[in-house]
Design a protein around this motif. Structure first.
Motif, PDB file in Angstrom:
ATOM      1  N   TYR A 184      -4.285  -9.525  12.083  1.00  0.00           N
ATOM      2  CA  TYR A 184      -3.984  -9.206  10.779  1.00  0.00           C
ATOM      3  C   TYR A 184      -3.402 -10.597  10.166  1.00  0.00           C
ATOM      4  O   TYR A 184      -3.593 -11.546  10.750  1.00  0.00           O
ATOM      5  CB  TYR A 184      -2.623  -8.445  10.342  1.00  0.00           C
TER       6      TYR A 184
ATOM      7  N   PHE B   2       0.248  -5.385  10.210  1.00  0.00           N
ATOM      8  CA  PHE B   2      -0.498  -5.157   8.685  1.00  0.00           C
ATOM      9  C   PHE B   2       0.797  -5.492   7.597  1.00  0.00           C
ATOM     10  O   PHE B   2       1.831  -4.760   7.727  1.00  0.00           O
ATOM     11  CB  PHE B   2      -0.745  -3.801   8.383  1.00  0.00           C
TER      12      PHE B   2
ATOM     13  N   ASP C 107      -2.251  -8.278   3.644  1.00  0.00           N
ATOM     14  CA  ASP C 107      -3.468  -7.775   4.073  1.00  0.00           C
ATOM     15  C   ASP C 107      -4.065  -6.663   3.009  1.00  0.00           C
ATOM     16  O   ASP C 107      -5.152  -6.947   2.751  1.00  0.00           O
ATOM     17  CB  ASP C 107      -3.340  -6.958   5.461  1.00  0.00           C
ATOM     18  N   LEU C 108      -3.056  -5.859   2.457  1.00  0.00           N
ATOM     19  CA  LEU C 108      -3.378  -4.983   1.331  1.00  0.00           C
ATOM     20  C   LEU C 108      -3.883  -5.663   0.489  1.00  0.00           C
ATOM     21  O   LEU C 108      -5.001  -4.971  -0.130  1.00  0.00           O
ATOM     22  CB  LEU C 108      -2.036  -4.322   1.035  1.00  0.00           C
TER      23      LEU C 108
ATOM     24  N   ALA D  86      -7.391  -7.161   1.043  1.00  0.00           N
ATOM     25  CA  ALA D  86      -8.403  -6.087   1.238  1.00  0.00           C
ATOM     26  C   ALA D  86      -8.532  -5.253  -0.071  1.00  0.00           C
ATOM     27  O   ALA D  86      -9.745  -5.084  -0.183  1.00  0.00           O
ATOM     28  CB  ALA D  86      -7.766  -5.244   2.408  1.00  0.00           C
TER      29      ALA D  86
ATOM     30  N   CYS E  23      -8.529  -2.269   7.311  1.00  0.00           N
ATOM     31  CA  CYS E  23      -7.512  -2.075   6.407  1.00  0.00           C
ATOM     32  C   CYS E  23      -7.734  -1.088   5.418  1.00  0.00           C
ATOM     33  O   CYS E  23      -6.997  -0.080   4.977  1.00  0.00           O
ATOM     34  CB  CYS E  23      -7.420  -3.400   5.596  1.00  0.00           C
TER      35      CYS E  23
ATOM     36  N   ARG F 119      -6.824   2.952   6.005  1.00  0.00           N
ATOM     37  CA  ARG F 119      -5.578   3.198   6.427  1.00  0.00           C
ATOM     38  C   ARG F 119      -5.510   4.454   5.397  1.00  0.00           C
ATOM     39  O   ARG F 119      -5.876   4.519   4.431  1.00  0.00           O
ATOM     40  CB  ARG F 119      -4.749   2.060   5.867  1.00  0.00           C
TER      41      ARG F 119
END
Length: 199
Positions: free
Chosen positions: A146, A152, A156-157, A160, A186, A189
């Protein structure tokens, strides 16, 4: 209770994803008209999303995500070190400044605008501008699972969530396969999958 203004199909989607990832209770408020005086008191820019955390108002989706991650998230989603925080800020701003603009140029000129108003040269220019930052992302992810390492995080969120547009514009990510796999990992999830079913 936290109130998040905006639909999942807008930039509010990334903030809904953050709230779901954290697992905090919140109320989603759908806004029919963002230019009405009552909403402009919440966000004077007249955009979604906006967050009302018991009287603390935050707007701009990336700011909202970093705020809720810092206030309500736990490691590893919100890193435990200042260095980790800096990396989260870095990648979040990078996504907005290096990727979202050219990606939106493609989206706007191939999908969003009426056919007569589309500019294919602008779309092609947007695709060209994305090549360098996507290589930066791919190169970085070849060294870690990541963005910040093995876990994560909100970084990353946030990145992404910008890359979600890639599927809409049918962006070919085959030249950056590591980044392509990371995006897919990602987006599947459970928290993001839940947001994908929301209004």
């Amino acid at each position: 209770m936290i109130k998040l203004y905006g639909t999942a199909m807008s930039r509010a989607g990334r903030s809904l994803w953050a709230l779901e990832e954290i697992g905090i209770q919140y109320e989603q408020v759908l806004v029919a008209e963002t230019r009405k005086p009552e909403y402009l008191k919440i966000n004077p820019n007249g955009h979604v999303p906006a967050l009302d955390d018991n009287g603390t108002i935050i707007w701009e989706s990336m700011a909202i995500n970093l705020y809720v991650a810092e206030k309500y998230g736990k490691a590893p989603l919100w890193p435990s070190t200042v260095e980790g925080h800096g990396a989260c800020y870095q990648w979040s701003l990078w996504a907005m400044l290096e990727v979202e603009g050219p990606m939106f140029d493609v989206f706007k000129n191939r999908i969003l605008l009426p056919a007569a108003e589309r500019d294919e040269k602008a779309a092609v220019a947007g695709l060209e501008k994305m090549k360098a930052p996507l290589k930066v992302l791919d190169d970085h992810l070849q060294r870690s699972e990541y963005l910040l390492g093995k876990d994560f995080t909100i970084a990353d969120l946030n990145v992404a969530s910008v890359m979600i547009l890639a599927s809409f514009i049918q962006l070919d990510l085959s030249t950056t396969p590591t980044a392509q796999k990371w995006v897919q990992k990602c987006l599947v999830r459970p928290a993001n999958q839940k947001v994908a079913t929301m209004k």
